[in-house]
Design a protein around this motif. Structure first.
Motif, mmCIF file in Angstrom:
data_model
loop_
_atom_site.group_PDB
_atom_site.id
_atom_site.type_symbol
_atom_site.label_atom_id
_atom_site.label_comp_id
_atom_site.label_asym_id
_atom_site.label_seq_id
_atom_site.Cartn_x
_atom_site.Cartn_y
_atom_site.Cartn_z
ATOM 1 N N LEU A 111 -2.188 -2.303 -5.273
ATOM 2 C CA LEU A 111 -3.773 -3.147 -5.338
ATOM 3 C C LEU A 111 -3.687 -4.836 -5.387
ATOM 4 C CD1 LEU A 111 -7.373 -3.226 -6.774
ATOM 5 C CD2 LEU A 111 -5.522 -2.576 -8.982
ATOM 6 N N ILE A 112 -3.175 -4.996 -5.942
ATOM 7 C CA ILE A 112 -2.462 -6.677 -6.491
ATOM 8 C C ILE A 112 -2.847 -7.385 -5.628
ATOM 9 C CG2 ILE A 112 -1.105 -7.965 -7.755
ATOM 10 C CD1 ILE A 112 -3.071 -6.717 -9.657
ATOM 11 N N PRO A 113 -2.116 -6.955 -3.814
ATOM 12 C CA PRO A 113 -1.234 -8.019 -3.036
ATOM 13 C C PRO A 113 -3.341 -8.514 -2.775
ATOM 14 C CG PRO A 113 -0.603 -6.539 -3.549
ATOM 15 C CD PRO A 113 -1.206 -6.224 -4.485
ATOM 16 N N GLN A 114 -4.289 -6.597 -2.639
ATOM 17 C CA GLN A 114 -5.110 -7.073 -2.047
ATOM 18 C C GLN A 114 -6.436 -8.201 -2.890
ATOM 19 O OE1 GLN A 114 -7.398 -3.538 -0.564
ATOM 20 N NE2 GLN A 114 -5.238 -2.669 -0.020
ATOM 21 N N LEU A 115 -6.157 -7.928 -4.010
ATOM 22 C CA LEU A 115 -6.989 -8.702 -4.713
ATOM 23 C C LEU A 115 -6.283 -10.279 -4.330
ATOM 24 C CD1 LEU A 115 -6.967 -6.897 -8.489
ATOM 25 C CD2 LEU A 115 -9.098 -7.445 -6.914
ATOM 26 N N SER A 116 -5.277 -10.234 -4.782
ATOM 27 C CA SER A 116 -4.801 -11.636 -4.268
ATOM 28 C C SER A 116 -5.240 -12.283 -2.882
ATOM 29 C CB SER A 116 -3.463 -12.001 -4.451
ATOM 30 O OG SER A 116 -2.884 -11.171 -5.684
ATOM 31 N N PRO A 291 -15.604 -3.474 -5.685
ATOM 32 C CA PRO A 291 -15.631 -2.561 -4.461
ATOM 33 C C PRO A 291 -13.864 -2.998 -2.919
ATOM 34 C CG PRO A 291 -17.313 -4.498 -4.440
ATOM 35 C CD PRO A 291 -16.586 -4.784 -5.511
ATOM 36 N N VAL A 292 -13.258 -4.458 -4.448
ATOM 37 C CA VAL A 292 -12.475 -4.161 -3.571
ATOM 38 C C VAL A 292 -11.023 -3.415 -4.420
ATOM 39 C CG1 VAL A 292 -10.552 -6.084 -3.356
ATOM 40 C CG2 VAL A 292 -12.444 -6.554 -3.234
ATOM 41 N N ILE A 293 -11.451 -3.645 -5.312
ATOM 42 C CA ILE A 293 -10.208 -2.215 -6.020
ATOM 43 C C ILE A 293 -10.316 -0.499 -5.754
ATOM 44 C CG2 ILE A 293 -11.211 -0.681 -8.347
ATOM 45 C CD1 ILE A 293 -10.864 -3.316 -9.397
ATOM 46 N N GLU A 294 -12.213 -0.266 -5.495
ATOM 47 C CA GLU A 294 -12.816 0.812 -5.025
ATOM 48 C C GLU A 294 -11.838 1.149 -3.443
ATOM 49 O OE1 GLU A 294 -16.836 1.394 -6.894
ATOM 50 O OE2 GLU A 294 -16.323 0.737 -4.821
ATOM 51 N N GLU A 295 -12.031 -0.028 -2.370
ATOM 52 C CA GLU A 295 -11.246 -0.116 -1.601
ATOM 53 C C GLU A 295 -9.495 0.184 -1.095
ATOM 54 O OE1 GLU A 295 -10.413 -2.943 2.815
ATOM 55 O OE2 GLU A 295 -12.145 -3.265 0.873
ATOM 56 N N SER A 296 -9.277 -0.003 -2.232
ATOM 57 C CA SER A 296 -7.742 0.059 -2.453
ATOM 58 C C SER A 296 -7.200 1.422 -2.825
ATOM 59 C CB SER A 296 -7.155 -0.864 -2.837
ATOM 60 O OG SER A 296 -5.821 -1.253 -3.512
ATOM 61 N N CYS A 297 -7.866 1.315 -3.785
ATOM 62 C CA CYS A 297 -8.128 3.208 -4.000
ATOM 63 C C CYS A 297 -8.306 3.794 -2.675
ATOM 64 C CB CYS A 297 -8.864 2.982 -5.382
ATOM 65 S SG CYS A 297 -8.224 2.778 -6.407
ATOM 66 N N ARG A 298 -8.654 4.142 -2.383
ATOM 67 C CA ARG A 298 -9.224 4.654 -1.582
ATOM 68 C C ARG A 298 -7.738 4.882 0.177
ATOM 69 N NH1 ARG A 298 -14.757 3.101 -1.743
ATOM 70 N NH2 ARG A 298 -15.958 5.129 -2.804
ATOM 71 N N GLU A 299 -7.618 3.750 -0.136
ATOM 72 C CA GLU A 299 -6.541 3.709 0.891
ATOM 73 C C GLU A 299 -5.223 4.105 0.616
ATOM 74 O OE1 GLU A 299 -6.163 -0.518 1.807
ATOM 75 O OE2 GLU A 299 -8.133 -0.521 3.445
ATOM 76 N N TRP A 300 -4.896 3.361 -0.522
ATOM 77 C CA TRP A 300 -3.885 4.339 -1.714
ATOM 78 C C TRP A 300 -3.493 6.161 -1.591
ATOM 79 C CZ3 TRP A 300 -3.741 6.901 -6.838
ATOM 80 C CH2 TRP A 300 -1.978 6.104 -6.714
#
Length: 304
Positions: A111-116, A291-300
């Protein structure tokens, strides 16, 4: 009826400390000034807020209601100040994310790399813990967004659950445990083994129901741990049976250091995802990152 933030902080500090003298010290005012501040609040409300005894000050019923809202107001005001300060510096605000301990290590690294990358100037605070503690911080406004497995029972009325993935918790032993090599592990085998557990309500409830369905008494626990890492270490000693989330032990399963021992697929499966305050007006920074957290969780979830 109007209160300023200073008065609300005075009141919250008195409730938290249970002592006027200590609260006055923490608020850098005199004891008489603090007493007057509380008295003015009581006069404006028209209700007593605190019960005073020789040993401790406690909130009345009206005081408990005010305390809950005061915590939210104070936390939101502090978040707003952080955002305004960040914007004035050309940054993108501040977000406090609570994350369940059972998938924090792997999900944070995703998650953190995507948020950054999406928000280069975003200041992120991470708090790791168990559901009961994290949801209290969310309700009080200290935590902005919570990523956690969902509780099996009733959730607080002012939170919203957004399912994103599932967490599977299984019966496991270390590779050297006698049950690791047994083909068909029965409920009786599990009942007679030495157990180490995380003392969380959902685990206790699941085990009680599992053994009750097999007409067996509740399991006898040898060790209670407060950390999943500690529980994993105990399992790897080869002496204890435990229930651990598969996501927490993926490397050990691949290396053969930990074994799952119920071939029939018996496991505790729980939904997990975002938990948000339902009644809150969210800051723009928080709205942007959700939305970024949701997208990251689904990918994870797919990557698993």
């Amino acid at each position: 009826m109007k209160f300023d933030l200073k008065q609300l902080r005075h009141f919250v500090c008195v409730v938290d400390t249970g002592n006027i003298t200590r609260a006055a010290e923490l608020q850098y005012i005199t004891q008489p000034a603090l007493t007057r501040s509380i008295k003015k609040m009581e006069e404006r409300i028209g209700a007593k807020l605190l019960d005073r005894s020789p040993r401790r000050i406690t909130p009345t019923e009206a005081g408990r209601v005010l305390y809950r809202y005061a915590k939210i107001i104070i936390n939101q005001a502090e978040r707003a100040l952080l955002d305004v300060t960040a914007v004035s510096r050309g940054e993108q605000g501040h977000v406090h994310i609570g994350i369940a301990a059972l998938f924090a290590p792997t999900l944070i690294s995703h998650l953190i790399p995507q948020l950054s990358a999406r928000f280069p100037g975003l200041q992120v605070r991470i708090t790791e813990g168990f559901f009961e503690d994290l949801v209290a911080g969310l309700v009080e406004g200290e935590i902005d967004v919570l990523l956690s497995n969902f509780p099996p029972g009733v959730v607080p009325p002012d939170v919203e659950l957004k399912p994103l993935f599932e967490i599977r918790t299984e019966f496991v032993v270390g590779a050297s445990h006698p049950l690791a090599s047994k083909e068909n592990v029965t409920a009786k085998d599990l009942r007679e083994a030495q157990w180490a557990i995380i003392k969380q309500p959902h685990i206790i409830d699941f085990l009680d129901k599992f053994f009750a369905e097999e007409s067996l008494p509740p399991v006898s626990v040898a060790i209670e741990a407060t950390s999943l890492n500690t529980l994993k270490s105990l399992v790897m000693l080869g002496q204890y049976v435990a229930m651990l989330p598969r996501r927490w032990i993926e490397k050990e399963l691949e290396a053969g250091e930990i074994k799952t021992i119920r071939k029939d697929g018996t496991a505790l499966v729980r939904e997990a995802g975002l938990i948000l305050r339902q009644t809150a007006t969210r800051r723009p920074t928080v709205e942007n990152v959700i939305p970024v957290i949701e997208e990251s969780c689904r990918e994870w979830q797919i990557d698993r």
